[in-house]
Design a protein around this motif. Sequence first.
Motif, mmCIF file in Angstrom:
data_model
loop_
_atom_site.group_PDB
_atom_site.id
_atom_site.type_symbol
_atom_site.label_atom_id
_atom_site.label_comp_id
_atom_site.label_asym_id
_atom_site.label_seq_id
_atom_site.Cartn_x
_atom_site.Cartn_y
_atom_site.Cartn_z
ATOM 1 N N VAL A 145 0.823 -1.097 -0.047
ATOM 2 C CA VAL A 145 -0.066 -0.127 0.075
ATOM 3 C C VAL A 145 0.940 1.276 -0.020
ATOM 4 O O VAL A 145 0.461 2.462 -0.605
ATOM 5 C CB VAL A 145 -1.015 -0.084 1.468
ATOM 6 C CG1 VAL A 145 -1.733 1.361 1.428
ATOM 7 C CG2 VAL A 145 -1.946 -1.064 1.367
ATOM 8 N N LEU A 146 1.805 1.057 0.600
ATOM 9 C CA LEU A 146 2.938 2.249 0.756
ATOM 10 C C LEU A 146 3.519 2.792 -0.689
ATOM 11 O O LEU A 146 3.675 3.952 -1.181
ATOM 12 C CB LEU A 146 3.992 2.187 1.933
ATOM 13 C CG LEU A 146 3.675 2.104 3.280
ATOM 14 C CD1 LEU A 146 4.791 1.870 4.044
ATOM 15 C CD2 LEU A 146 3.102 3.412 3.788
ATOM 16 N N LEU A 147 3.958 1.810 -1.278
ATOM 17 C CA LEU A 147 4.790 1.948 -2.343
ATOM 18 C C LEU A 147 3.833 2.511 -3.626
ATOM 19 O O LEU A 147 4.382 3.256 -4.398
ATOM 20 C CB LEU A 147 5.238 0.481 -3.018
ATOM 21 C CG LEU A 147 6.425 0.147 -2.174
ATOM 22 C CD1 LEU A 147 6.894 -1.469 -2.501
ATOM 23 C CD2 LEU A 147 7.439 0.977 -1.917
ATOM 24 N N PRO A 148 2.647 2.209 -3.799
ATOM 25 C CA PRO A 148 1.794 2.872 -4.522
ATOM 26 C C PRO A 148 1.510 4.284 -4.482
ATOM 27 O O PRO A 148 1.538 5.341 -5.200
ATOM 28 C CB PRO A 148 0.493 2.158 -4.724
ATOM 29 C CG PRO A 148 0.657 0.780 -4.346
ATOM 30 C CD PRO A 148 1.783 0.937 -3.282
ATOM 31 N N GLY A 149 1.463 4.485 -2.961
ATOM 32 C CA GLY A 149 1.182 5.979 -2.712
ATOM 33 C C GLY A 149 2.557 6.706 -2.974
ATOM 34 O O GLY A 149 2.497 7.893 -3.377
ATOM 35 N N ILE A 150 3.626 6.292 -2.648
ATOM 36 C CA ILE A 150 4.912 7.133 -2.957
ATOM 37 C C ILE A 150 4.984 7.304 -4.690
ATOM 38 O O ILE A 150 5.213 8.045 -5.183
ATOM 39 C CB ILE A 150 6.232 6.358 -2.470
ATOM 40 C CG1 ILE A 150 5.901 6.302 -0.963
ATOM 41 C CG2 ILE A 150 7.427 6.828 -2.970
ATOM 42 C CD1 ILE A 150 7.180 5.291 -0.335
ATOM 43 N N GLY A 207 -6.709 5.122 2.851
ATOM 44 C CA GLY A 207 -6.129 6.238 3.497
ATOM 45 C C GLY A 207 -4.572 6.013 3.961
ATOM 46 O O GLY A 207 -3.904 7.118 4.123
ATOM 47 N N ILE A 208 -3.972 4.985 4.017
ATOM 48 C CA ILE A 208 -2.545 5.008 4.156
ATOM 49 C C ILE A 208 -1.738 5.464 2.847
ATOM 50 O O ILE A 208 -0.913 6.213 2.900
ATOM 51 C CB ILE A 208 -2.220 3.505 4.504
ATOM 52 C CG1 ILE A 208 -2.904 2.991 5.870
ATOM 53 C CG2 ILE A 208 -0.760 3.268 4.438
ATOM 54 C CD1 ILE A 208 -2.921 1.277 6.032
ATOM 55 N N ALA A 209 -2.179 4.940 1.763
ATOM 56 C CA ALA A 209 -1.749 5.382 0.304
ATOM 57 C C ALA A 209 -1.695 6.822 0.385
ATOM 58 O O ALA A 209 -0.770 7.449 -0.275
ATOM 59 C CB ALA A 209 -2.383 4.668 -0.596
ATOM 60 N N LEU A 210 -2.930 7.488 0.646
ATOM 61 C CA LEU A 210 -3.090 8.901 0.602
ATOM 62 C C LEU A 210 -2.528 9.541 1.332
ATOM 63 O O LEU A 210 -1.626 10.723 1.085
ATOM 64 C CB LEU A 210 -4.502 9.280 0.804
ATOM 65 C CG LEU A 210 -5.075 10.719 0.550
ATOM 66 C CD1 LEU A 210 -4.634 11.128 -0.588
ATOM 67 C CD2 LEU A 210 -6.387 10.957 1.048
ATOM 68 N N ALA A 211 -2.181 9.254 2.645
ATOM 69 C CA ALA A 211 -1.336 9.926 3.631
ATOM 70 C C ALA A 211 0.008 10.111 3.225
ATOM 71 O O ALA A 211 0.857 10.925 3.104
ATOM 72 C CB ALA A 211 -1.440 9.245 5.011
ATOM 73 N N VAL A 212 0.584 8.717 2.891
ATOM 74 C CA VAL A 212 2.185 8.719 2.299
ATOM 75 C C VAL A 212 2.199 9.748 1.053
ATOM 76 O O VAL A 212 3.130 10.297 0.789
ATOM 77 C CB VAL A 212 2.307 7.189 1.984
ATOM 78 C CG1 VAL A 212 3.722 7.101 1.267
ATOM 79 C CG2 VAL A 212 2.275 6.406 3.365
ATOM 80 N N LEU A 234 12.773 7.403 5.416
ATOM 81 C CA LEU A 234 11.863 7.278 6.746
ATOM 82 C C LEU A 234 10.900 6.183 6.644
ATOM 83 O O LEU A 234 10.837 5.484 7.694
ATOM 84 C CB LEU A 234 11.026 8.628 7.104
ATOM 85 C CG LEU A 234 11.798 10.055 7.164
ATOM 86 C CD1 LEU A 234 10.932 11.221 7.277
ATOM 87 C CD2 LEU A 234 12.398 9.635 8.734
ATOM 88 N N PHE A 235 10.343 5.918 5.550
ATOM 89 C CA PHE A 235 9.273 4.939 5.625
ATOM 90 C C PHE A 235 9.572 3.552 5.401
ATOM 91 O O PHE A 235 9.167 2.723 5.844
ATOM 92 C CB PHE A 235 8.091 5.162 4.368
ATOM 93 C CG PHE A 235 7.413 6.613 4.480
ATOM 94 C CD1 PHE A 235 7.666 7.286 5.467
ATOM 95 C CD2 PHE A 235 7.131 6.989 3.319
ATOM 96 C CE1 PHE A 235 6.935 8.466 5.788
ATOM 97 C CE2 PHE A 235 6.435 8.414 3.416
ATOM 98 C CZ PHE A 235 6.337 9.100 4.631
ATOM 99 N N VAL A 236 10.714 3.317 4.593
ATOM 100 C CA VAL A 236 11.191 2.003 4.272
ATOM 101 C C VAL A 236 12.070 1.301 5.511
ATOM 102 O O VAL A 236 12.180 0.697 6.369
ATOM 103 C CB VAL A 236 11.573 1.622 2.986
ATOM 104 C CG1 VAL A 236 11.707 0.141 2.986
ATOM 105 C CG2 VAL A 236 10.227 1.991 2.185
ATOM 106 N N LEU A 263 6.094 7.223 13.101
ATOM 107 C CA LEU A 263 6.182 6.924 11.585
ATOM 108 C C LEU A 263 5.228 6.427 11.187
ATOM 109 O O LEU A 263 4.476 5.561 11.693
ATOM 110 C CB LEU A 263 7.438 6.474 11.373
ATOM 111 C CG LEU A 263 8.848 6.903 11.712
ATOM 112 C CD1 LEU A 263 10.191 6.257 11.361
ATOM 113 C CD2 LEU A 263 8.765 8.375 10.791
ATOM 114 N N PRO A 264 4.784 6.498 9.769
ATOM 115 C CA PRO A 264 3.372 5.867 9.355
ATOM 116 C C PRO A 264 3.453 4.436 9.074
ATOM 117 O O PRO A 264 2.168 3.781 9.319
ATOM 118 C CB PRO A 264 3.534 6.314 7.705
ATOM 119 C CG PRO A 264 4.387 7.738 7.827
ATOM 120 C CD PRO A 264 5.372 7.356 8.570
ATOM 121 N N VAL A 265 4.530 3.582 9.009
ATOM 122 C CA VAL A 265 4.569 2.188 8.628
ATOM 123 C C VAL A 265 3.904 1.350 10.084
ATOM 124 O O VAL A 265 2.911 0.646 10.156
ATOM 125 C CB VAL A 265 5.804 1.609 8.603
ATOM 126 C CG1 VAL A 265 5.738 0.134 8.357
ATOM 127 C CG2 VAL A 265 6.577 2.512 7.289
#
Length: 321
Positions: A145-150, A207-212, A234-236, A263-265
């Motif tokens: 989910v994080l990677l698509p947001g980035i 929501g997670i993807a949008l926040a990131v 920071l995220f990974v 941190l978000p993760v």
Amino acid sequence: MRRIIGLVVGVALLGMVFAGSFLGAFHAPEPHGVPVAVVAPAGQVRQLQSGIDGRRPGAFTLSPYGSAEAARAALLEREVDAVLVPGEGRLVVASAGGRTGATVITAAFQGAAQAQGRTLEVEDAVPLPPGDAGGIAGMFYVLSVLLPGIALAVLLARVAPGLGAAARTGVLAAGSLVAGTAVAWLADVVFGALPGSFVPLVAVSSGIALAVGLVVAGLVKVIGPPGVGVAALLFVPIGLPASGGPLGARYIPEWYAAVGRVLPVGPAAEAVRNTVFFGGAALWTPVGVLALWALLGLVLLALPGRRARPAPAAPRTPVAV
């Protein structure tokens, strides 16, 4: 030659950051203050706490509960990680909250019971699904989910650099919804790793993807391409191990777990876990942390962008008279 040396040194330092972060968090996992409900009078709980501290100081925090029903409710509300009922010789865990934690708690309390010549029956109140028997799907899901947001924020900055803050936020929201729906469909319907809560999982994932995405988009606007590296760092390599990964935040060094909580993760993984396995219990804190990151991204997007350097003027060619 200097650039080549600098490149090699930079790559080596990046590898050291990853290795130091992950190995520092996971190489010697130990429980720290794991909350356990004990259905017994306060005096008996103090005695049990003293005995546990003698074996593993600071590993578990025992709290007295008046009934097994109240203690079980606390487990399902994510207030405690296990329930001990000494009078019945029973330990209740929730492996969906963390398989490593359930295994460590079981081993510790069964060992204590065996030392006293007793047996301890173990019940798993919230087991992991067959599609994720190892309990690792949740963390990999958060990364998916994080990677698509980035990526969405970075590509949008390249494809539409002149897009305004409001329009950029709208595109990020729409893209996050599409990505969140897609990965939730895979995790729930296709693989059965996070089953039974498709719509809430879509909402949390989006929501997670949008926040990131908002944070990355804001950093790119304010400081340019280096903002992507700052966010990724920071995220990974920091955020993932600081969240506790598949072990859980209570099993890594406490100072690192404190970093992971902001941190978000870590909050993202907790939000996914609580949504799917615990009926949405204890969501306020992780969702609140993610909302603050989203707000930070919106603030950054509202700031003036980084000014592009003017191109150097072309040298004038003298005109022959």
